[in-house]
Every structure is written in C-alpha cells, then in structure tokens.
Scaffold this motif. Structure first.
Motif, short mmCIF file in Angstrom:
data_model
loop_
_atom_site.label_atom_id
_atom_site.label_comp_id
_atom_site.label_asym_id
_atom_site.label_seq_id
_atom_site.Cartn_x
_atom_site.Cartn_y
_atom_site.Cartn_z
N VAL A 198 0.83 -1.20 0.00
CA VAL A 198 0.00 0.00 0.00
C VAL A 198 0.87 1.26 0.00
CG1 VAL A 198 -1.72 1.32 1.28
CG2 VAL A 198 -1.91 -1.17 1.16
N HIS A 209 -8.54 -2.94 0.14
CA HIS A 209 -7.55 -3.96 0.49
C HIS A 209 -8.15 -5.36 0.36
CE1 HIS A 209 -3.57 -4.79 1.61
NE2 HIS A 209 -3.41 -3.90 2.57
N TYR A 221 -6.15 9.07 -1.89
CA TYR A 221 -5.93 7.63 -2.08
C TYR A 221 -7.11 6.88 -1.48
CZ TYR A 221 -2.84 3.45 -2.32
OH TYR A 221 -2.26 2.23 -2.61
N LEU A 279 -8.26 3.15 -0.72
CA LEU A 279 -7.72 1.79 -0.63
C LEU A 279 -8.83 0.76 -0.54
CD1 LEU A 279 -5.50 -0.36 -0.11
CD2 LEU A 279 -5.62 0.26 2.32
#
Length: 463
Positions: free
Chosen positions: A144, A162, A158, A160
């Motif tokens: 990351v 995951h 950003y 994310l």
C-alpha cells in the motif's frame, strides 16, 4: 467468534490455526458514495496544501509507523501468517520509504524549465485526483504505502480497497495516517465486493486506478479502467528466473536462492520461482539448496525463530498442492516436501522439485508458495532462452563471476528488473514493475511520484 458469510462480510482467518478472528461487513452503496465524496472533497483541500506541508506529514507518518510497529506487525502475523521478524521488518521498511520520499520527493515534483523556439516553457507536475488502489494481502503495509506515499506527496488522494482477509491491517494503516495528521478524505479505506470496485472505477470522482494482484484481476481491472478512460498501473504475477552459471560463487548463489524463494513463505510476486542452473554446477547447487531449505524453521509465525509460516489462504494452499502434484505427474523429481502439513494450520512443507522442464506445470505457471523448481540449462544462452520462455516478465537474477557477461545477458532479458549477484528486492530509489503479463506502469523512484500526475506544459512568451 460466530462464523458469518463470505458474501456479506470480509472474513479474517488466522492461518496458523484456522480460527476466524475478524468479520467486517461489506459497505453499502451509501457508504461507498460517502467514501468517494470524502476523497473528492479531501482532494480539493489536499492539492492546495504546499509541498512542504505534505512532506511534513509524510515525515510524521514514519514516526507513527515505528510507534505502532508492534501492533501492526502482530496483526499481519495473525491475519496472513507473516513470520514475526519479517512483519516487523516490513513496518520499518515502510518508515524508511516515508523518510526517503520526504527528502527526495520534492525534487521529483519540481518544475522543469526549458528553452523552446520563440520563448520558454516548463513542465509542471499536477495531481490527478482520487486514486483507487486495489491491493493484495502478501505485504499488507508495504504494497500500500510504496504506492500511496508518492501518490499522496504529488497531491492526490488515495482510496484503498484492500484484500478481504486482512481488513484489520487496512484499518490499522488508516488509523496511522489519521494519527499522523493527514486531513479527512486524503486516505480512505473501502470494504467492498468486486461489484463495489467496478462502481468505484466507473465513478467520475475516481481519477486513476492501481492494482497489485493476479493476471486475472489485472485483466478485469485494466479493462474497466480502460472503458472509463482512466490511467491505470498494474503490477501482476511473476515466475521469476534465477539463473546460476557455471562460474557462480555457489555459496552466495545458494544462500540467495533460498532467501529469494522462501521469504514471506514464498508468497512474493518477484520471488525466485524458477531456478535455472547451468549443467556444470546443477548437481552441486541442487544438493546445497535442498540441504539449506531443509534447515528452514517452519512453525508458529509469532515466534522469532520461524522463517516459514502458514500460507495466507487455505484455497491457495490447495491450488499450490495441485500444481505440485501435476508437476510430479509430468515427470519432475520430488527432492523435498511436496505436501500439506498435518494439523489445523495452513502450512505447506518447503518443497523442492528437481528435473523440471519447460513443459511442466511449475515452469509454465506461477507457484505462489514455498515451492522451488530446479531446471537444468545446457549453457548460458539456453538459460537465457528458458528465462524468457514465460508469459511473465517481472524480475530476473543472474549469478556469475563474469559481470561483463551478465550485463550482456541483461540486455536480452524480458523483465522489468534484473539483479546481478543478488536476489530480488524493492527499494524506493529504483523502479519496480514488469512487462508482458506481469503488467505495466511503474512504482517507486521518480516514476512512482509521476505515474499519477498531469505533466502539464506551460508556455511563456511564445511569439
């Protein structure tokens, strides 16, 4: 903990004992909408921060990571089985990444003036906007941050997404950035299904997409990003060749090959998966490699002495075992391991396959786990041909004492990176990425800073 459905929750299972340790409900469309709105609003604020202000927060993040290292490393060990010493090392590597970019990033984003006929011009690096990042589980923090830090430094926000089996790590990472003082919306975590990812890619507020994952995922994400006319970076699989020539220092080559293959329990895209050894030393190399692999400590990943822990996911262990059995049925020789370990944990015995040829499964496919394949090359040219005979092109290694010859071979290797007398690694000072089905685009170095920038040309006094 009561078991819940994988269709409604992201499930975290401790691969050391098979026990469920976390269940995170997938977010609703309203929650995804709110996250994207925060990322867009955060971009409006973040892009107006001075570069010095962004650098300061990246520097603070390095300190926060070190302060939280024990808890963050423990979570990685619990959620994906990363051996404790390697987990702590991952956090420290992330902290060093932050410090390096804080020191060197501003120069990479500086305007580039030049003379043009009839006037002057300069290139300015402007942020694009919110970047959607779909990240894997094998390096929960490094994967990351090696993309996020330069992306944020450039002024982007950003978002994310995951891997579902390590959402605990994802939220600890989000907490670290909040503690470091990053404004709201600059770093968002979304827990969504593939359908939610598709909606995010199509959303006008997402400016670009980055993925680290499988070829199948790369095809899906790349296709959707292309349909939405959005820049994307894809870092995909690898079946990296590790070439050992007759004149190599075998002490160094064997040690590097063992580390290069079995670090992170062999779950590394750029691991030394295909050991291509020139026939003059293949017998001795194989003997030493098997001997050193046999000495690796396999067990509870929370123990400092453990080098190989459990594989992160039970389904991937099944897939790996299928590939090993297929290769053996095709005529390879089992030199070590070759099966799942008994017990509740998701362990696969460190495995060495000998007499592998270019027609066998372990040569043609990526094996993501603690399995090494040894292939005999007739000579250096044959080794090169074997190395390039793959749909992947991430990294390659060459061991030889003739560095000039290694340099000549390097020119012909179809990979994004080459290591001469050293095993694969990633470092912010140099680029990381692949060719062929290993993907496209680059992370790290100045390429990583500029991948998600608008390189804007400004003309002055053009008469």
């Amino acid at each position: 903990m009561t078991s819940v459905s994988h269709t409604t929750h992201a499930i975290s299972i401790n691969p050391n004992d098979g026990e469920q340790i976390g269940a995170y409900p997938y977010e609703t469309e309203a929650a995804l909408e709110a996250a994207l709105s925060r990322a867009a609003a955060g971009f409006s604020v973040w892009k107006r921060k001075s570069l010095a202000e962004r650098v300061e927060l990246v520097t603070v993040l390095a300190s926060v990571l070190r302060e939280q290292a024990i808890d963050m490393a423990r979570m990685a060990t619990q959620e994906m089985g990363k051996p404790a010493t390697q987990a702590r090392g991952e956090i420290e590597k992330c902290a060093q990444l932050c410090e390096w970019y804080a020191e060197n990033g501003p120069a990479m984003l500086a305007p580039e003036p030049t003379q043009v006929p009839g006037g002057k011009a300069r290139i300015e690096y402007r942020p694009l906007g919110p970047v959607l990042a779909v990240m894997p589980w094998n390096f929960p923090y490094w994967q990351v941050l090696r993309g996020a830090v330069p992306t944020l430094l450039a002024g982007n926000t950003y978002v994310l997404k995951h891997a579902p089996n390590i959402m605990g790590c994802a939220y600890l990472l989000r907490d670290a950035l909040q503690q470091a003082g990053f404004p709201d919306g600059v770093f968002e975590v979304i827990n969504v299904t593939p359908d939610g990812v598709s909606k995010a890619i199509a959303d006008d507020r997402i400016a670009a997409v980055t993925l680290t994952g499988s070829v199948r995922a790369g095809i899906a994400i790349g296709s959707q990003a292309g349909a939405a006319l959005k820049k994307c970076v894809l870092e995909l699989g690898g079946s990296d060749p590790f070439i050992v020539l007759n004149d190599a220092n075998l002490d160094e080559a064997v040690k590097a090959a063992v580390i290069g293959r079995y670090q992170n329990t062999g779950q590394v895209c750029a691991a030394a998966k295909r050991l291509i050894v020139e026939q003059g030393v293949v017998e001795e190399f194989t003997r030493r490699f098997v001997e050193q692999t046999r000495q690796l400590v396999v067990g509870d990943p929370s123990q400092n002495a453990t080098y190989i822990g459990p594989m992160a996911r039970f389904d991937l262990r099944d897939e790996l075992d299928g590939q090993v059995q297929a290769t053996l049925s095709e005529g390879a020789t089992l030199l070590l391991g070759g099966s799942k370990a008994e017990g509740a944990g998701n362990f696969y015995l460190p495995t060495v396959l000998g007499d592998v040829t270019d027609r066998m499964t372990s040569f043609r496919q990526e094996l993501f786990g603690p399995v090494a394949s040894i292939i005999t090359a007739r000579d250096a040219q044959h080794a090169l041909e074997l190395a390039n005979d793959s749909e992947f092109g991430l990294t390659a290694t060459i061991y030889t004492q003739d560095v000039a010859r290694a340099e000549q071979l390097t020119e012909q290797l179809e990979t994004g990176g080459v290591f001469i007398n050293g095993y694969s690694a990633s470092d912010p000072r140099v680029t990381f990425g692949g060719v062929k089905k290993s993907g496209f685009g680059r992370e790290l170095s100045h390429f990583g800073v500029r991948e998600f920038c608008n390189a804007q040309t400004v003309w002055l006094d053009r008469n």
